[in-house]
Scaffold this active site. Sequence first.
Site, short mmCIF file in Angstrom:
data_model
loop_
_atom_site.label_atom_id
_atom_site.label_comp_id
_atom_site.label_asym_id
_atom_site.label_seq_id
_atom_site.Cartn_x
_atom_site.Cartn_y
_atom_site.Cartn_z
N GLN A 118 0.79 -1.23 0.00
CA GLN A 118 0.00 0.00 0.00
C GLN A 118 0.82 1.28 0.00
O GLN A 118 0.44 2.26 -0.63
CB GLN A 118 -0.94 0.00 1.21
N GLU A 167 -3.21 9.68 -0.68
CA GLU A 167 -2.33 10.41 0.23
C GLU A 167 -1.27 11.23 -0.50
O GLU A 167 -0.27 11.62 0.08
CB GLU A 167 -1.67 9.44 1.21
N ASP A 206 4.40 0.40 4.24
CA ASP A 206 3.18 -0.08 4.89
C ASP A 206 2.61 -1.12 3.95
O ASP A 206 2.07 -0.79 2.88
CB ASP A 206 2.19 1.06 5.11
N GLU A 248 5.37 -1.68 8.25
CA GLU A 248 4.08 -1.60 8.93
C GLU A 248 3.13 -2.69 8.41
O GLU A 248 3.06 -2.93 7.20
CB GLU A 248 3.48 -0.21 8.68
N LYS A 281 -3.37 6.34 15.89
CA LYS A 281 -4.44 7.06 15.19
C LYS A 281 -5.57 7.25 16.19
O LYS A 281 -6.34 6.32 16.43
CB LYS A 281 -4.93 6.27 13.98
N ARG A 322 -4.70 9.71 8.49
CA ARG A 322 -5.51 8.74 7.75
C ARG A 322 -5.53 9.17 6.28
O ARG A 322 -5.17 10.30 5.94
CB ARG A 322 -6.95 8.66 8.28
N SER A 323 -5.99 8.28 5.42
CA SER A 323 -6.00 8.64 4.00
C SER A 323 -7.00 9.74 3.68
O SER A 323 -6.80 10.52 2.75
CB SER A 323 -6.28 7.40 3.14
N LYS A 369 3.81 10.29 10.72
CA LYS A 369 3.43 9.74 9.43
C LYS A 369 2.25 10.56 8.89
O LYS A 369 1.13 10.41 9.35
CB LYS A 369 3.03 8.26 9.57
#
Length: 414
Positions: A156, A200, A236, A281, A333, A362-363, A384
């Site tokens: 991803q 992202e 990730d 990740e 998160k 988050r995206s 991140k």
Amino acid sequence: MSLKIRKLRARKIYNSRGEETVEADVWVDGAFGRAAAPAGKSKGGKEVMYYPEGGVDESVRLINGELAEKLIGLDASDQESVDEALRDFDGTSDFRKLGGNAAFAVSLATAIAASNAQGKQLFEHLKIVDSLKLPYPLGNVIGGGAHAGKGAPDWQEMLVSPIGARNVDDAVKANFLVHARAGKLLDKHLGGFTLGRGDEGAYAPPIRTEEGLRLLKQAADEISDELGFRIRIGVDVAASSLWDPAKKKYVYRTEGIELSREEQMSRVAEWVDRYELFYVEDPLEENDMDGFAELSRMVEGKTLICGDDLIVTNPSILSQAAEKKAVKALIVKPNQVGLLTTAMKSVKIAHERGIVPVVSHRSGEPPEGHLAQLAVAWGGKLLKAGVVGGERVAKANELLRISEVIGKDRMVSL
């Protein structure tokens, strides 16, 4: 000045993907706080529910009605009490009545109102560490999986972090330079590339994962040489999105292959060595904690195995993972658990157990920099937050502002 909550209001707005989300406003005497909730596309199965039946509209209705009546009069500076009231109001273990995103927006807006009322920065108000330092930015440069379309890499995110930078100015600039250089290398490799991007801001090219790793490492190494400090790459995998529970295989659609659990671990370990990955990740599906522990032993001392979907910022799951020595790093998160204080509890456990906290976007993000404030407050080692795109750059810019207060060269040690 009173820090009692005088007014609470919520509305529906939209995140960086154009999806509905909740924004909350909190007033205390002489001050105001506003915050909106992010949303992930590759969402861990153990996260709280984002919204109740009825979606964002139902969350907004509850906040503006019954919840406001419950919270008005509470001390906004007592985050534990406010979050406890949110938990009690919902009355479920997964926020299915109010919605975890709604709870998070109110929790964060309250903290912002309290910090503003006291003339403090948010990182000063919520700090849980003695020494405030700046995290290294960790950003997505080449993307695939759930964040990109058909034909993109199966893993991803292919990430970059300037962990050798001596100050935050150099660190932030380095990630932008690597992103730009990677675009040029992709264009050359593909014989022409539209530079299309995923959720992202990462490039979403029609290539296999290993091609992406090779090109990103080349970009990072070239910029490292030009700037004079080390820039590392990480990934990730988001392996739960590859996992087929019926087949018990990791299905790589772009590559057209299927890997067993053992083959997946071998691939990860091999690529850690080949591409000097400093960070990995979610290399395995989210219910395989024993596999995480085994893989952590395989790559001991070479990389940080990080848990996101495995742990979902949950303190009790993190404690289990720490006992099994399943991870070396933790994605934080806050909206995965709904409340700032729950996320803070997880971060405290991570510090106690020698696990690296990685405070993460988050995206689907609002265009705000609050995440950088939380990373500094909580002693995050990595932030991140992507590289390009307005909602991602907002976090980097906030790091630069914070550095004017605590010092540009006060970088964490990794």
